[in-house]
Write a protein that holds these residues in place. Structure first.
Motif, PDB file in Angstrom:
ATOM      1  N   PRO A  93       0.815  -1.230   0.000  1.00  8.48           N
ATOM      2  CA  PRO A  93       0.000   0.000   0.000  1.00  8.48           C
ATOM      3  C   PRO A  93       0.849   1.281   0.000  1.00  8.48           C
ATOM      4  O   PRO A  93       0.511   2.243  -0.679  1.00  8.48           O
ATOM      5  CB  PRO A  93      -0.817  -0.106   1.289  1.00  8.48           C
ATOM      6  CG  PRO A  93      -0.849  -1.551   1.595  1.00  8.48           C
ATOM      7  CD  PRO A  93       0.428  -2.151   1.072  1.00  8.48           C
TER       8      PRO A  93
ATOM      9  N   ARG B  93      -5.558  -1.837   1.617  1.00  7.69           N
ATOM     10  CA  ARG B  93      -5.794  -0.409   1.425  1.00  7.69           C
ATOM     11  C   ARG B  93      -4.851   0.404   2.309  1.00  7.69           C
ATOM     12  O   ARG B  93      -4.710   0.145   3.494  1.00  7.69           O
ATOM     13  CB  ARG B  93      -7.251  -0.096   1.780  1.00  7.69           C
ATOM     14  CG  ARG B  93      -7.549   1.353   1.497  1.00  7.69           C
ATOM     15  CD  ARG B  93      -8.827   1.557   0.815  1.00  7.69           C
ATOM     16  NE  ARG B  93      -8.862   2.939   0.350  1.00  7.69           N
ATOM     17  CZ  ARG B  93      -9.938   3.655   0.262  1.00  7.69           C
ATOM     18  NH1 ARG B  93     -11.100   3.115   0.592  1.00  7.69           N
ATOM     19  NH2 ARG B  93      -9.880   4.897  -0.176  1.00  7.69           N
TER      20      ARG B  93
ATOM     21  N   LEU C 146      -7.427   5.547  -3.969  1.00  5.78           N
ATOM     22  CA  LEU C 146      -7.622   4.428  -4.903  1.00  5.78           C
ATOM     23  C   LEU C 146      -7.498   4.907  -6.349  1.00  5.78           C
ATOM     24  O   LEU C 146      -6.987   4.193  -7.213  1.00  5.78           O
ATOM     25  CB  LEU C 146      -8.987   3.774  -4.669  1.00  5.78           C
ATOM     26  CG  LEU C 146      -9.140   3.013  -3.342  1.00  5.78           C
ATOM     27  CD1 LEU C 146     -10.595   2.577  -3.135  1.00  5.78           C
ATOM     28  CD2 LEU C 146      -8.212   1.796  -3.307  1.00  5.78           C
TER      29      LEU C 146
ATOM     30  N   LEU D 289      -9.894  -5.743   0.508  1.00  6.16           N
ATOM     31  CA  LEU D 289     -10.797  -4.587   0.442  1.00  6.16           C
ATOM     32  C   LEU D 289     -12.197  -5.048   0.829  1.00  6.16           C
ATOM     33  O   LEU D 289     -12.694  -6.042   0.299  1.00  6.16           O
ATOM     34  CB  LEU D 289     -10.803  -3.955  -0.959  1.00  6.16           C
ATOM     35  CG  LEU D 289      -9.939  -2.673  -1.073  1.00  6.16           C
ATOM     36  CD1 LEU D 289      -8.496  -2.963  -0.761  1.00  6.16           C
ATOM     37  CD2 LEU D 289     -10.087  -2.025  -2.434  1.00  6.16           C
TER      38      LEU D 289
ATOM     39  N   ASP E  54     -14.976  -0.313   0.684  1.00  2.00           N
ATOM     40  CA  ASP E  54     -13.820  -0.013  -0.186  1.00  2.00           C
ATOM     41  C   ASP E  54     -14.140  -0.365  -1.638  1.00  2.00           C
ATOM     42  O   ASP E  54     -13.783   0.371  -2.563  1.00  2.00           O
ATOM     43  CB  ASP E  54     -12.594  -0.840   0.220  1.00  2.00           C
ATOM     44  CG  ASP E  54     -12.027  -0.463   1.578  1.00  2.00           C
ATOM     45  OD1 ASP E  54     -12.076   0.729   1.932  1.00  2.00           O
ATOM     46  OD2 ASP E  54     -11.534  -1.374   2.272  1.00  2.00           O
TER      47      ASP E  54
END
Ligand code: NDP
Length: 277
Positions: A81, A113, A118, A142, A146
């Motif tokens: 991430p 995440r 995103l 996710l 999300d």
């Protein structure tokens, strides 16, 4: 080997191989490479890895296992991430490609995440796709909120897969996330499909397996493989375990057997927070 259709229409094997904890110990390298290669021979041609695993070490093991046979495999890797920014994901992917000794990753996932929007990660994935460094992209860990957010990001609905903790003992995603993914044609990749071997000690599963002439690992994997749009990625560095797991592909659970497992491992009765390892 049963196959699963990606949203693009491409077929990939429903049973693959994981690599977490590979590449950590030099003395285990030969056994790890051999296990992955036997798996390839047996049709477990989807290999899941990540830049996180042994900080690149697992990707190197995969690269070694694929020497001279890259075209036989469907390679999945993941970006940390903290690297998943517009430019960071591109640089991370290039490092992964070097370790994997290939010029293209078949499916590249956001590992979980993080702080980068995103939309930025999707932009990076699209840029990598345009230049042929990845073929498909997806996400991991996710949850439903999300995923809804991702779906609304420009290009976000092109997500091919969500890799999630899912096994007989971890059925929470069945409540809402799994149906949501299925409705949109996205594939689910079940990670830790035997709960890092802990599931195999469960007395009910042991008894079920014995009565049906399979091993507990085969029963747990067959339960996953019987589901639409589901890929399972057990990890093993043991040739015997790889053979055992691959044989699960030939075992189909009847409705009555699935019902028996539902009594032993209850489906969710309501919403819950996403499980992760
Ligand atoms: P698994 O559920 O695949 O279990 C792996 C463990 O089970 C290893 O210790 C292995 O030992 C043992 N094992 C495998 N097959 C057998 C068998 N037939 N009988 C007895 N023991 C067996 O756990 P993982 O957490 O490794 O999950 C699988 C893969 O999913 C990972 O390797 C990784 O690629 C991915 N993953 C992704 C995550 C994410 O956040 N996206 C998180 C966790 C995993 P041995 O090697 O000795 O066979």
């Amino acid at each position: 080997m049963k196959q699963v259709r990606l949203p693009s229409g491409e077929l990939v094997p429903a049973l693959g191989q994981g690599t977490w904890y590979m590449g950590e110990d030099r003395s285990a390298r030969q056994a790890e490479v051999a296990a992955l290669q036997i798996g390839l021979d047996l049709g477990l041609t989807l290999i899941d890895t990540a830049e996180m695993y042994a900080e690149g070490g697992a990707e190197e093991v995969v690269g070694e296992a694929l020497a001279g046979r890259r075209e036989q495999a469907f390679v999945v890797s993941k970006v940390y991430p903290h690297n998943a920014s517009r430019l960071g994901a591109i640089a991370a992917c290039e490092r992964s490609l070097k370790r994997l000794k290939t010029d293209c990753i078949d499916l590249y996932l956001l590992h979980w995440r993080g702080q980068h929007p995103l939309a930025e990660t999707v932009e990076a994935f699209e840029a990598l796709q345009r230049v042929g460094k990845i073929r498909h992209w997806g996400v991991s860990n996710l949850d439903l909120d999300d995923m809804r957010e991702l779906w609304d990001v420009p290009g976000g609905s092109a997500c091919a897969a969500n890799q999630l903790l899912y096994n007989l003992g971890r059925r929470g995603i069945e409540w809402a996330l799994l149906p949501w993914l299925r409705e949109r044609g996205m594939v689910t990749m079940a990670y830790s499909p035997i709960e890092q071997a802990r599931l195999l000690r469960q007395p009910g599963l042991k008894d079920f397996a014995r009565r049906h002439g399979v091993t507990p690992a085969q029963a747990a994997l067959a339960w996953l493989l019987g589901q639409e749009g589901m890929i399972a990625i057990p990890k093993s560095a043991s040739v015997a375990h790889v053979r055992e797991n691959a044989a699960a592909g030939g075992f189909t659970l009847e409705a009555v057997q699935r019902a028996e497992l539902d009594r032993l491992f209850l489906p969710p009765a309501g919403p819950s927070a996403l499980d992760m390892l």
